[in-house]
Design a protein around this motif. Structure first.
Motif, PDB file in Angstrom:
ATOM      1  N   GLN A   1       0.766  -1.366   0.093  1.00  0.00           N
ATOM      2  CA  GLN A   1      -0.125   0.001   0.157  1.00  0.00           C
ATOM      3  C   GLN A   1       0.895   1.295  -0.085  1.00  0.00           C
ATOM      4  OE1 GLN A   1      -3.578   0.428   0.201  1.00  0.00           O
ATOM      5  NE2 GLN A   1      -3.196  -1.600  -0.675  1.00  0.00           N
ATOM      6  N   GLU A   2       1.823   1.308   0.874  1.00  0.00           N
ATOM      7  CA  GLU A   2       2.708   2.255   0.712  1.00  0.00           C
ATOM      8  C   GLU A   2       3.597   2.716  -0.465  1.00  0.00           C
ATOM      9  OE1 GLU A   2       5.242   5.301   1.961  1.00  0.00           O
ATOM     10  OE2 GLU A   2       3.595   4.828   2.503  1.00  0.00           O
ATOM     11  N   GLY A   3       3.985   1.569  -1.142  1.00  0.00           N
ATOM     12  CA  GLY A   3       4.488   1.627  -2.423  1.00  0.00           C
ATOM     13  C   GLY A   3       3.628   2.137  -3.469  1.00  0.00           C
ATOM     14  N   LEU A   4       2.505   1.837  -3.661  1.00  0.00           N
ATOM     15  CA  LEU A   4       1.507   2.108  -4.678  1.00  0.00           C
ATOM     16  C   LEU A   4       1.110   3.669  -4.208  1.00  0.00           C
ATOM     17  CD1 LEU A   4      -0.880  -0.945  -4.975  1.00  0.00           C
ATOM     18  CD2 LEU A   4       0.772  -0.067  -6.611  1.00  0.00           C
ATOM     19  N   THR A   5       0.673   3.890  -2.989  1.00  0.00           N
ATOM     20  CA  THR A   5       0.219   5.214  -2.549  1.00  0.00           C
ATOM     21  C   THR A   5       1.539   6.294  -2.786  1.00  0.00           C
ATOM     22  OG1 THR A   5      -1.004   4.564  -0.702  1.00  0.00           O
ATOM     23  CG2 THR A   5      -0.292   6.736  -0.542  1.00  0.00           C
ATOM     24  N   SER A   6       2.744   6.018  -2.512  1.00  0.00           N
ATOM     25  CA  SER A   6       3.966   6.971  -2.511  1.00  0.00           C
ATOM     26  C   SER A   6       4.067   7.291  -4.244  1.00  0.00           C
ATOM     27  CB  SER A   6       5.354   6.362  -1.933  1.00  0.00           C
ATOM     28  OG  SER A   6       5.525   5.270  -2.505  1.00  0.00           O
ATOM     29  N   PHE A   7       3.945   6.313  -4.799  1.00  0.00           N
ATOM     30  CA  PHE A   7       4.102   6.447  -6.465  1.00  0.00           C
ATOM     31  C   PHE A   7       3.040   7.505  -7.091  1.00  0.00           C
ATOM     32  CE2 PHE A   7       2.705   5.081 -10.814  1.00  0.00           C
ATOM     33  CZ  PHE A   7       3.859   5.510 -11.381  1.00  0.00           C
ATOM     34  N   LEU A   8       1.682   7.067  -6.630  1.00  0.00           N
ATOM     35  CA  LEU A   8       0.696   7.972  -6.852  1.00  0.00           C
ATOM     36  C   LEU A   8       0.829   9.238  -6.517  1.00  0.00           C
ATOM     37  CD1 LEU A   8      -2.339   5.522  -6.756  1.00  0.00           C
ATOM     38  CD2 LEU A   8      -1.431   6.211  -9.005  1.00  0.00           C
ATOM     39  N   GLU A   9       1.325   9.540  -5.081  1.00  0.00           N
ATOM     40  CA  GLU A   9       1.448  10.771  -4.637  1.00  0.00           C
ATOM     41  C   GLU A   9       2.914  11.557  -5.071  1.00  0.00           C
ATOM     42  OE1 GLU A   9       1.008  10.266  -0.532  1.00  0.00           O
ATOM     43  OE2 GLU A   9      -1.116   9.961  -0.817  1.00  0.00           O
ATOM     44  N   LYS A  10       3.640  10.904  -5.877  1.00  0.00           N
ATOM     45  CA  LYS A  10       4.811  11.529  -6.246  1.00  0.00           C
ATOM     46  C   LYS A  10       5.747  11.653  -5.018  1.00  0.00           C
ATOM     47  CE  LYS A  10       2.791  12.846 -10.829  1.00  0.00           C
ATOM     48  NZ  LYS A  10       2.903  13.913 -11.946  1.00  0.00           N
ATOM     49  N   ARG A  11       5.911  10.707  -4.018  1.00  0.00           N
ATOM     50  CA  ARG A  11       6.813  11.026  -3.171  1.00  0.00           C
ATOM     51  C   ARG A  11       7.672   9.691  -2.955  1.00  0.00           C
ATOM     52  NH1 ARG A  11       5.081   8.180   1.051  1.00  0.00           N
ATOM     53  NH2 ARG A  11       2.770   7.434   1.293  1.00  0.00           N
ATOM     54  N   LYS A  12       8.736   9.578  -2.176  1.00  0.00           N
ATOM     55  CA  LYS A  12       9.470   8.644  -1.741  1.00  0.00           C
ATOM     56  C   LYS A  12       8.842   7.597  -0.845  1.00  0.00           C
ATOM     57  CE  LYS A  12      14.050  11.345  -2.157  1.00  0.00           C
ATOM     58  NZ  LYS A  12      15.124  11.348  -1.736  1.00  0.00           N
ATOM     59  N   PRO A  13       8.826   6.320  -0.893  1.00  0.00           N
ATOM     60  CA  PRO A  13       8.409   5.396   0.007  1.00  0.00           C
ATOM     61  C   PRO A  13       9.213   5.426   1.125  1.00  0.00           C
ATOM     62  CG  PRO A  13       9.596   4.249  -1.906  1.00  0.00           C
ATOM     63  CD  PRO A  13       9.559   5.666  -2.328  1.00  0.00           C
ATOM     64  N   ARG A  14       8.541   4.960   2.316  1.00  0.00           N
ATOM     65  CA  ARG A  14       9.037   5.126   3.507  1.00  0.00           C
ATOM     66  C   ARG A  14      10.511   4.361   3.757  1.00  0.00           C
ATOM     67  NH1 ARG A  14       3.682   4.866   5.754  1.00  0.00           N
ATOM     68  NH2 ARG A  14       3.932   2.708   5.948  1.00  0.00           N
ATOM     69  N   TRP A  15      10.538   3.205   3.159  1.00  0.00           N
ATOM     70  CA  TRP A  15      11.706   2.440   3.111  1.00  0.00           C
ATOM     71  C   TRP A  15      12.969   3.026   2.365  1.00  0.00           C
ATOM     72  CZ3 TRP A  15       7.710   0.424   0.111  1.00  0.00           C
ATOM     73  CH2 TRP A  15       7.691   0.606  -1.258  1.00  0.00           C
ATOM     74  N   LEU A  16      12.852   3.904   1.431  1.00  0.00           N
ATOM     75  CA  LEU A  16      13.635   4.612   0.743  1.00  0.00           C
ATOM     76  C   LEU A  16      14.163   5.719   1.722  1.00  0.00           C
ATOM     77  CD1 LEU A  16      15.533   4.912  -1.689  1.00  0.00           C
ATOM     78  CD2 LEU A  16      13.512   6.275  -2.671  1.00  0.00           C
ATOM     79  N   GLU A  17      13.100   6.441   2.390  1.00  0.00           N
ATOM     80  CA  GLU A  17      13.557   7.595   3.255  1.00  0.00           C
ATOM     81  C   GLU A  17      14.236   6.869   4.538  1.00  0.00           C
ATOM     82  OE1 GLU A  17       9.952   9.154   4.737  1.00  0.00           O
ATOM     83  OE2 GLU A  17       9.527  10.180   2.892  1.00  0.00           O
TER      84      GLU A  17
END
Length: 265
Positions: A242-258
């Protein structure tokens, strides 16, 4: 004196064979220690990537000579238990939920080839070489065989299991036993590059992806189709999915990358 060490630097663990004066040959004590190390790293939530490497000129010469002398006096039951211990180590590496990178700086003989075959990504130096030498000793590469055959194929195994020829790193690359060959000077940087690539990915998705490979390596039946559909449904609805899909759609970095960038990479 320990024959290996485990070091952790942030999200990366390095398991290093340190018995360079014996070409990193292994015995029953080393096998037990390595198995424990890989089992512990498998459940260590802070570790995302494991590197298997060696000190000295050779990656691993396989079985230690003194261990082999002791084996000669073992009963069938003792030999079976001994072989099961090595089989357990290979299983722990091969099926570890974390990506395992093999850093192959030199020769890998016998069981050392098995260690290479169990790594998810094997990066080798130009000076690496390989030999499945067991038949010269009246033995067979039995415990390592499932992993070596999976890595280099049955046809290649039919040659090298039977001839015990030493083959160069270019042949290992052609057969698929290693993934990339670099100069000795570039080996560290190439391994670091692979680590950097892996740390940008979802940890849960990499674990699921690795398990998926073993699950589908069989004929495609209706059960396999249903299993793959179930797996993608599970990962899509998971927290990281969910985080990966949401971050992609919101054009932000996923938490694991942060988290990864927070380590100073």
């Amino acid at each position: 004196m320990s024959q290996f060490s485990v070091t952790k630097n942030g999200l990366v663990a390095r398991v290093t064979l340190t018995n360079a004066d014996k070409h990193n040959a292994f015995d029953d004590a080393l096998i037990t220690g390595l198995t424990t190390a890989f089992d512990e790293l498998a459940v260590d939530d802070t570790v995302r990537v494991i590197v298997l490497q060696s000190e000295g000129k050779s990656f691993s010469a396989g079985a230690d000579l003194n261990w082999m002398k002791r084996m000669a006096a073992y009963s069938h039951e003792e030999n079976f238990n001994d072989a099961m211990a090595l089989a357990g180590l290979l299983k722990s590496i091969n099926f570890n939920p974390k990506p395992v990178i093999g850093k192959i700086q030199g020769a890998a003989f016998g069981g050392g080839v098995g260690l290479v075959a169990c790594c998810d990504i094997a990066i080798a130096s130009e000076y690496a070489s390989f030999c499945l030498s067991e038949v010269k000793l009246g033995l067979t590469p039995a415990t390592i065989s499932p992993y070596v055959v999976a890595a280099m194929g049955q046809q290649a195994a039919r040659r090298y299991f039977l001839t015990a020829e030493r083959f160069k790193v270019e042949e290992a690359l052609r057969l698929g036993l290693v993934h990339e060959v670099v100069s000795a000077d570039a080996l560290d940087s190439k391994v670091d590059e692979i680590i950097d690539t892996l740390l940008k990915n979802s940890p849960a998705a990499m674990t699921a992806g690795k398990d998926l490979i073993f699950a589908v390596d069989r004929p495609v039946t209706s059960d396999v189709i249903k299993d793959t559909a179930s797996r993608i449904a599970d990962i899509r609805s998971s927290e990281e999915g969910q985080e990966g899909l949401t971050s992609f759609l919101e054009k932000r970095k996923p938490r694991w990358l942060e988290d990864y960038e927070g380590e100073g990479a």
